[in-house]
Design a protein around this motif. Structure first.
Motif, PDB file in Angstrom:
ATOM      1  N   THR A 136     -10.144   0.362  -7.951  1.00 52.65           N
ATOM      2  CA  THR A 136     -11.459  -0.176  -7.627  1.00 52.65           C
ATOM      3  C   THR A 136     -11.676  -1.413  -8.485  1.00 52.65           C
ATOM      4  O   THR A 136     -11.413  -1.392  -9.685  1.00 52.65           O
ATOM      5  N   VAL A 157      -8.468   2.533 -12.201  1.00 55.46           N
ATOM      6  CA  VAL A 157      -7.342   3.074 -11.434  1.00 55.46           C
ATOM      7  C   VAL A 157      -7.250   4.570 -11.671  1.00 55.46           C
ATOM      8  O   VAL A 157      -7.569   5.069 -12.750  1.00 55.46           O
ATOM      9  N   SER A 158      -6.798   5.299 -10.647  1.00 60.42           N
ATOM     10  CA  SER A 158      -6.654   6.748 -10.767  1.00 60.42           C
ATOM     11  C   SER A 158      -5.295   7.139 -11.323  1.00 60.42           C
ATOM     12  O   SER A 158      -5.043   8.322 -11.554  1.00 60.42           O
ATOM     13  N   TYR A 180     -11.425  -3.281 -13.519  1.00 57.69           N
ATOM     14  CA  TYR A 180     -10.612  -2.459 -12.643  1.00 57.69           C
ATOM     15  C   TYR A 180     -10.611  -1.020 -13.139  1.00 57.69           C
ATOM     16  O   TYR A 180     -10.519  -0.778 -14.334  1.00 57.69           O
ATOM     17  N   ASN A 240       0.819  -1.207   0.000  1.00 62.28           N
ATOM     18  CA  ASN A 240       0.000   0.000   0.000  1.00 62.28           C
ATOM     19  C   ASN A 240       0.856   1.262   0.000  1.00 62.28           C
ATOM     20  O   ASN A 240       0.326   2.365   0.094  1.00 62.28           O
ATOM     21  N   LYS A 273     -14.899  -2.971  -4.424  1.00 66.29           N
ATOM     22  CA  LYS A 273     -13.949  -2.670  -3.346  1.00 66.29           C
ATOM     23  C   LYS A 273     -12.898  -1.721  -3.905  1.00 66.29           C
ATOM     24  O   LYS A 273     -12.508  -1.817  -5.069  1.00 66.29           O
ATOM     25  N   THR A 274     -12.433  -0.825  -3.051  1.00 72.17           N
ATOM     26  CA  THR A 274     -11.410   0.147  -3.434  1.00 72.17           C
ATOM     27  C   THR A 274     -10.270   0.096  -2.429  1.00 72.17           C
ATOM     28  O   THR A 274     -10.512   0.002  -1.223  1.00 72.17           O
ATOM     29  N   GLU A 275      -9.047   0.143  -2.929  1.00 69.82           N
ATOM     30  CA  GLU A 275      -7.852   0.210  -2.089  1.00 69.82           C
ATOM     31  C   GLU A 275      -7.007   1.391  -2.546  1.00 69.82           C
ATOM     32  O   GLU A 275      -7.140   1.865  -3.686  1.00 69.82           O
ATOM     33  N   THR A 276      -6.112   1.833  -1.665  1.00 72.88           N
ATOM     34  CA  THR A 276      -5.277   3.006  -1.918  1.00 72.88           C
ATOM     35  C   THR A 276      -3.802   2.655  -1.820  1.00 72.88           C
ATOM     36  O   THR A 276      -3.408   1.849  -0.976  1.00 72.88           O
ATOM     37  N   THR A 310      -1.231   9.918  -4.037  1.00 71.27           N
ATOM     38  CA  THR A 310      -2.118   8.861  -3.573  1.00 71.27           C
ATOM     39  C   THR A 310      -2.984   8.407  -4.747  1.00 71.27           C
ATOM     40  O   THR A 310      -3.570   9.236  -5.442  1.00 71.27           O
ATOM     41  N   TYR A 311      -3.044   7.101  -4.948  1.00 69.65           N
ATOM     42  CA  TYR A 311      -3.767   6.528  -6.082  1.00 69.65           C
ATOM     43  C   TYR A 311      -4.708   5.438  -5.589  1.00 69.65           C
ATOM     44  O   TYR A 311      -4.425   4.768  -4.598  1.00 69.65           O
ATOM     45  N   THR A 312      -5.821   5.262  -6.311  1.00 68.61           N
ATOM     46  CA  THR A 312      -6.804   4.251  -5.926  1.00 68.61           C
ATOM     47  C   THR A 312      -7.027   3.247  -7.046  1.00 68.61           C
ATOM     48  O   THR A 312      -6.845   3.555  -8.225  1.00 68.61           O
TER      49      THR A 312
END
Length: 133
Positions: free
Chosen positions: A104, A77-78, A75, A35, A118-121, A100-102
């Motif tokens: 989903t 992504v940012s 997926y 992460n 679900k989303t993670e960072t 910071t990037y996410t």
């Protein structure tokens, strides 16, 4: 509105999934190998004690698919890009800057992004030993 072999539904897909008339797959877990990514300093003389982390992160997605329908994983992504497809992919962040990037993840049985996602960072930051710019 939705059409299936059983008939034509006017009830929205979200409502049908609550009543059991239609089931949609959902993402149960989204796991990232890391992460946080540490990047080296811009100047080779700075931050000699820092070793740059890999900018490719392994991603594993587990779905809940009550109807056992064939599904595909989606997926968003940012930053960066997704390499591969399926439940296990790689998130490539080699071309992005600090920040910071996410990510989903969604599971699709033909309905698109209709189930739970679900989303993670991930945080990408310069080594603490870098001199200020």
């Amino acid at each position: 509105q939705f059409y299936s072999q059983e008939g034509f539904f006017i009830t929205p897909l979200e409502e049908r999934s609550k009543t059991g008339a239609c089931t949609v797959p959902s993402v149960k877990t989204l796991t990232l190998r890391a992460n946080e990514i540490i990047i080296g300093c811009n100047n080779a003389e700075e931050g000699k004690s820092c070793e740059e982390s890999s900018r490719e992160i392994s991603v594993k997605t587990v779905e809940e698919n009550i109807a056992n329908d064939p599904i595909t994983f989606m997926y968003k992504v940012s930053g960066g890009k997704i390499i591969g497809n399926g439940a296990e992919v790689t998130w490539d962040l080699t071309e992005v800057e600090s920040g910071t990037y996410t990510i989903t993840a969604g599971a699709n049985n033909g309905c698109g992004w209709c189930g739970q996602t679900k989303t993670e960072t991930v945080v990408i930051k310069e080594c603490a030993d870098c001199l200020p710019k």
